[in-house]
Write an enzyme that holds these catalytic residues in place. Structure first.
Site, PDB file in Angstrom:
ATOM      1  N   LYS A 289       0.815  -1.217   0.000  1.00 40.90           N
ATOM      2  CA  LYS A 289       0.000   0.000   0.000  1.00 40.90           C
ATOM      3  C   LYS A 289       0.850   1.269   0.000  1.00 40.90           C
ATOM      4  O   LYS A 289       2.053   1.260   0.225  1.00 40.90           O
ATOM      5  CB  LYS A 289      -0.992  -0.031   1.165  1.00 40.90           C
ATOM      6  CG  LYS A 289      -2.115  -1.033   0.895  1.00 40.90           C
ATOM      7  CD  LYS A 289      -3.348  -0.813   1.714  1.00 40.90           C
ATOM      8  CE  LYS A 289      -4.488  -1.710   1.215  1.00 40.90           C
ATOM      9  NZ  LYS A 289      -5.668  -1.625   2.075  1.00 40.90           N
ATOM     10  N   ARG A 324      -3.587 -10.388   4.822  1.00 41.56           N
ATOM     11  CA  ARG A 324      -3.997 -10.392   3.411  1.00 41.56           C
ATOM     12  C   ARG A 324      -2.858  -9.793   2.587  1.00 41.56           C
ATOM     13  O   ARG A 324      -2.541  -8.609   2.729  1.00 41.56           O
ATOM     14  CB  ARG A 324      -5.289  -9.578   3.251  1.00 41.56           C
ATOM     15  CG  ARG A 324      -5.853  -9.530   1.841  1.00 41.56           C
ATOM     16  CD  ARG A 324      -7.154  -8.726   1.821  1.00 41.56           C
ATOM     17  NE  ARG A 324      -7.711  -8.645   0.485  1.00 41.56           N
ATOM     18  CZ  ARG A 324      -7.419  -7.698  -0.399  1.00 41.56           C
ATOM     19  NH1 ARG A 324      -6.555  -6.732  -0.066  1.00 41.56           N
ATOM     20  NH2 ARG A 324      -7.971  -7.692  -1.598  1.00 41.56           N
TER      21      ARG A 324
END
Length: 349
Positions: A289, A324
């Site tokens: 991210k 995840r």
């Protein structure tokens, strides 16, 4: 009032009874709580939590309770140690790997099977990008992307979660063999979503975002991002349970990167253990991210492996049950090393 477990210890061996507590039935033990009341913060020993009243007793019970196993047909998900969810996007425009598997269900499913072989406990399949500014995808197109992949993965014996906000997509993919719904909008995007999940009995991941009906990337306007996200998830869990979903089937995700600044994302990551007070397994999705690039000289998406591993291990240290990730084999290896270190320290010596 909120409680955040702090002062983690290597082993409970040698401590007096009730002076340390086990975190959510997992591999971590802690000796104290940070007590958060508005802007005030203080630290107390675990043994003193009984002096704080009913709210604290409720939170403490939720924090230490082992998480229930999820029976998914012949497969069982256990949450007594971190497990890996491999990210499989079948989109043309996802921020990390968009286009890699679009229009080729066989290749996409093969990639998912490879993730399972590398150690992923479940495969999280998405057919619509949720990056900031991504265009909405018609549900028919999303179904066409997802169903052939889900069918192949289910036939191969994989546990499949489907990353979608749309009730029709949930119905189609559950019918195709998916086991879990992972909704970045926490069942708020589509008015039928809660009913679909409740009637199916499937587990569901509820993720926080500031405004789910508008894409989840707006300004959160937080007073305290850690407690604000906790309170939002607590309220949402209550609404979903009232709508017919068994609480033991709910997983929570604090929504790293969704409507949070860099500082707010870091505060959530540093405070992850607070979310055990919700009494549900926690999913952490921080892989590749933007915050990793922001902290590492604007590293592009394909050069964020090391940062992703650092955040995965941060999650493991906080007792997160589901990591995840995009890079399954590397994360599995990192978690195995972490697990070996924990096993040695738990036995002492």
């Amino acid at each position: 009032m909120h409680l955040r477990p702090v002062q983690f210890v290597d082993t409970p061996i040698g401590y007096e009874d009730n002076s340390v507590a086990r975190l959510a039935g997992g591999l971590q033990w802690f000796a104290a709580y940070e007590v958060i009341e508005g802007r005030a913060r203080r630290t107390i020993p675990v043994a003193d939590v009984a002096t704080l009243g009913e709210r604290a007793a409720h939170l403490h019970a939720a924090i230490i309770a082992p998480r229930a196993r999820l029976q998914l047909g012949e497969r069982t998900l256990r949450f007594d140690q971190p497990i890996i969810a491999g990210i499989l996007n079948v989109t043309p425009d996802s921020f990390s790997d968009g286009g890699k598997h679009v229009d080729d269900p066989a290749a996409a499913a093969a990639a998912g099977i490879d993730m399972a072989a590398a150690g992923a406990t479940l495969i999280d399949v998405g057919g619509e990008s949720t990056r900031p500014g991504a265009p909405a995808v018609w549900e028919g197109d999303e179904i066409a992307r997802l169903v052939p992949v889900v069918e192949r993965l289910a036939r191969a014996g994989a546990i499949v979660s489907v990353d979608t906000r749309k009730a029709a997509v949930m119905e189609a993919t559950l019918a195709a063999g998916a086991h879990i719904v992972n909704d970045v909008a926490a069942l708020l995007w589509d008015d039928r979503a809660l009913d679909v999940v409740a009637k199916s009995g499937c587990p569901v991941v509820l993720m926080h975002s500031p405004d789910p009906k508008k894409g989840g990337h707006g300004d959160g306007g937080y007073t305290n991002v850690l407690t604000d996200v906790f309170d939002w998830l607590e309220t949402r869990i209550a609404a979903v349970v009232a709508g017919g979903v068994d609480r033991s089937r709910i997983i929570v995700d604090p929504g790293i990167g969704f409507g949070k600044t860099l500082a707010e994302n870091l505060a959530l990551l540093n405070g992850l253990a607070i979310f055990h007070g919700l009494g549900c397994p926690i999913m952490l999705g921080a892989s590749r991210k933007r915050l990793i690039g922001a902290l590492s000289n604007e590293a592009p998406v394909d050069q964020r492996l090391a940062g992703s591993l650092a955040l995965a291990l941060k999650g493991a240290e906080a007792g997160v049950q589901i990591l995840r990730v995009h890079d399954v084999a590397e994360t599995v290896q990192a978690v195995k090393i972490w697990r070996g270190l924990r096993d040695q320290s738990l036995v002492g010596g």
